[in-house]
Design a protein around this motif. Structure first.
Motif, short mmCIF file in Angstrom:
data_model
loop_
_atom_site.label_atom_id
_atom_site.label_comp_id
_atom_site.label_asym_id
_atom_site.label_seq_id
_atom_site.Cartn_x
_atom_site.Cartn_y
_atom_site.Cartn_z
N GLY A 25 16.91 59.91 23.30
CA GLY A 25 16.07 60.79 22.50
C GLY A 25 16.83 61.61 21.48
N VAL A 26 18.06 61.20 21.15
CA VAL A 26 18.85 61.97 20.19
C VAL A 26 18.24 61.89 18.79
CG1 VAL A 26 20.42 60.06 19.66
CG2 VAL A 26 21.21 62.40 19.37
N LEU A 27 17.55 60.80 18.49
CA LEU A 27 16.88 60.66 17.21
C LEU A 27 15.44 61.14 17.32
CD1 LEU A 27 18.14 57.10 16.13
CD2 LEU A 27 19.12 59.33 15.56
N ASN A 28 14.86 61.46 16.17
CA ASN A 28 13.49 61.97 16.15
C ASN A 28 12.51 60.89 16.64
OD1 ASN A 28 10.88 63.01 15.25
ND2 ASN A 28 12.08 64.47 14.07
N ASN A 29 11.59 61.29 17.53
CA ASN A 29 10.63 60.32 18.06
C ASN A 29 9.34 60.26 17.24
OD1 ASN A 29 9.49 62.75 18.73
ND2 ASN A 29 9.21 62.27 20.90
N TYR A 30 9.41 60.73 16.00
CA TYR A 30 8.25 60.68 15.11
C TYR A 30 7.83 59.23 14.88
CZ TYR A 30 5.56 61.16 10.75
OH TYR A 30 4.58 61.09 9.79
N LEU A 31 6.57 58.92 15.13
CA LEU A 31 6.06 57.56 15.00
C LEU A 31 4.69 57.61 14.34
CD1 LEU A 31 6.66 54.58 15.64
CD2 LEU A 31 5.49 54.90 17.82
N PRO A 32 4.64 57.50 13.02
CA PRO A 32 3.36 57.59 12.30
C PRO A 32 2.40 56.47 12.68
CG PRO A 32 5.09 56.81 10.84
CD PRO A 32 5.76 57.22 12.10
N GLY A 33 1.13 56.82 12.82
CA GLY A 33 0.11 55.83 13.14
C GLY A 33 -0.15 55.66 14.61
N TYR A 34 0.71 56.22 15.46
CA TYR A 34 0.51 56.08 16.91
C TYR A 34 -0.22 57.31 17.44
CZ TYR A 34 1.48 55.61 21.89
OH TYR A 34 1.35 55.50 23.25
N TYR A 35 -1.38 57.09 18.04
CA TYR A 35 -2.19 58.19 18.56
C TYR A 35 -2.49 58.04 20.04
CZ TYR A 35 -2.89 58.81 13.56
OH TYR A 35 -2.67 58.99 12.21
N GLY A 36 -1.61 57.40 20.74
CA GLY A 36 -1.81 57.20 22.17
C GLY A 36 -2.24 55.78 22.49
N GLU A 37 -2.21 55.45 23.74
CA GLU A 37 -2.52 54.10 24.19
C GLU A 37 -3.92 54.03 24.80
OE1 GLU A 37 -0.01 50.65 26.55
OE2 GLU A 37 0.01 52.68 27.33
N THR A 38 -4.67 53.00 24.45
CA THR A 38 -6.00 52.81 25.01
C THR A 38 -5.88 52.24 26.43
OG1 THR A 38 -6.21 50.56 24.17
CG2 THR A 38 -6.92 52.36 22.72
N PHE A 39 -6.98 52.31 27.16
CA PHE A 39 -6.99 51.79 28.53
C PHE A 39 -6.75 50.28 28.54
CE2 PHE A 39 -9.46 49.71 31.89
CZ PHE A 39 -8.83 50.22 33.01
N PHE A 40 -7.41 49.57 27.62
CA PHE A 40 -7.24 48.12 27.57
C PHE A 40 -5.83 47.74 27.13
CE2 PHE A 40 -11.85 48.73 26.99
CZ PHE A 40 -12.31 47.93 28.02
N GLY A 41 -5.28 48.53 26.20
CA GLY A 41 -3.91 48.27 25.76
C GLY A 41 -2.92 48.47 26.89
N LYS A 42 -3.12 49.51 27.68
CA LYS A 42 -2.23 49.79 28.81
C LYS A 42 -2.34 48.70 29.86
CE LYS A 42 -1.04 53.37 32.16
NZ LYS A 42 -1.37 54.73 32.69
N THR A 43 -3.57 48.25 30.14
CA THR A 43 -3.79 47.20 31.13
C THR A 43 -3.10 45.91 30.72
OG1 THR A 43 -5.94 48.15 31.70
CG2 THR A 43 -5.53 45.87 32.38
N PHE A 44 -3.28 45.54 29.45
CA PHE A 44 -2.67 44.30 28.94
C PHE A 44 -1.15 44.40 28.97
CE2 PHE A 44 -1.14 41.62 25.40
CZ PHE A 44 -1.63 40.40 25.84
#
Length: 207
Positions: free
Chosen positions: A63-82
């Protein structure tokens, strides 16, 4: 009759020799990159990041670098399951992929080319695994990057694999490709930093 026998023998020899050479090269390359070089390549990647970004660390923490990730707003339930299903099946998929690539690689001349295109996407993506670690990204965030940059990683992976599969000098390209991947990561971080600053300025102007 003697000429025909010699011709047939030469033909078999010319067919089996590339197969033996390609098979040996595949096995040596796998052992070299999987067991011998990972720690050295990790240090090389860190050195390039440290030099270009002037971080002045002796050892990089997660985590020494910035964890900024544009466009990512969390994981959906189906995405997590897959993703979890993929993770559970990953050992079987990895072994199956290795066996398939090994078998295809035995095809004279065209086999290694087909293997490059089969392994290209994942090979290019794996060269940034250290980068994702330094950013402290979660598995879901890494999977998000994979989904959105698969084409880019495919092109990068195909190019680097072609270089690395070059007989003899290919082992040198393992190092140069790692340097290239690290420089690419530095470029991404620079763009993300500028984007972050632009977003901050927009928010301040809107107040």
């Amino acid at each position: 009759m003697y000429f025909l026998t010699s011709l047939l023998t030469g033909g078999v020899f010319m067919t089996t020799l590339p197969t033996v050479f390609q098979t040996c090269h595949f096995i040596i390359n796998f052992i070299y990159k999987s067991f011998i070089m990972p720690q050295h390549l990790k240090r090389l990647f860190d050195h390039v990041i440290n030099t270009n970004m002037a971080l002045k660390y002796n050892k990089f923490p997660r985590g020494v670098l910035n964890n900024y990730l544009p466009g990512y707003y969390g994981e959906t339930f189906f995405g997590k399951t897959f993703r979890n299903l993929q993770r559970m099946c990953s050992p079987i998929l990895w072994l199956s992929n290795l066996m398939v690539c090994f078998s295809i690689n035995m095809i004279p001349f065209v086999g290694p080319v087909l293997v490059v295109f089969l392994r290209g996407p994942k090979s290019g993506f794996k060269k940034h695994q250290r980068y994702f670690y330094l950013k402290g990204l979660t598995n879901a965030q890494v999977y998000y990057i994979w989904l959105n940059m698969r084409t880019t990683y495919f092109m990068f992976g195909v190019l680097t694999l072609f270089l690395e599969m070059t007989p003899i000098i290919g082992y040198l390209f393992v190092f140069t490709n790692t340097i290239g991947a690290a420089c690419w990561a530095v470029d991404i971080e620079d763009k993300l930093y500028k984007q972050m600053l632009a977003n901050v300025l927009v928010k301040e102007e809107g107040k």
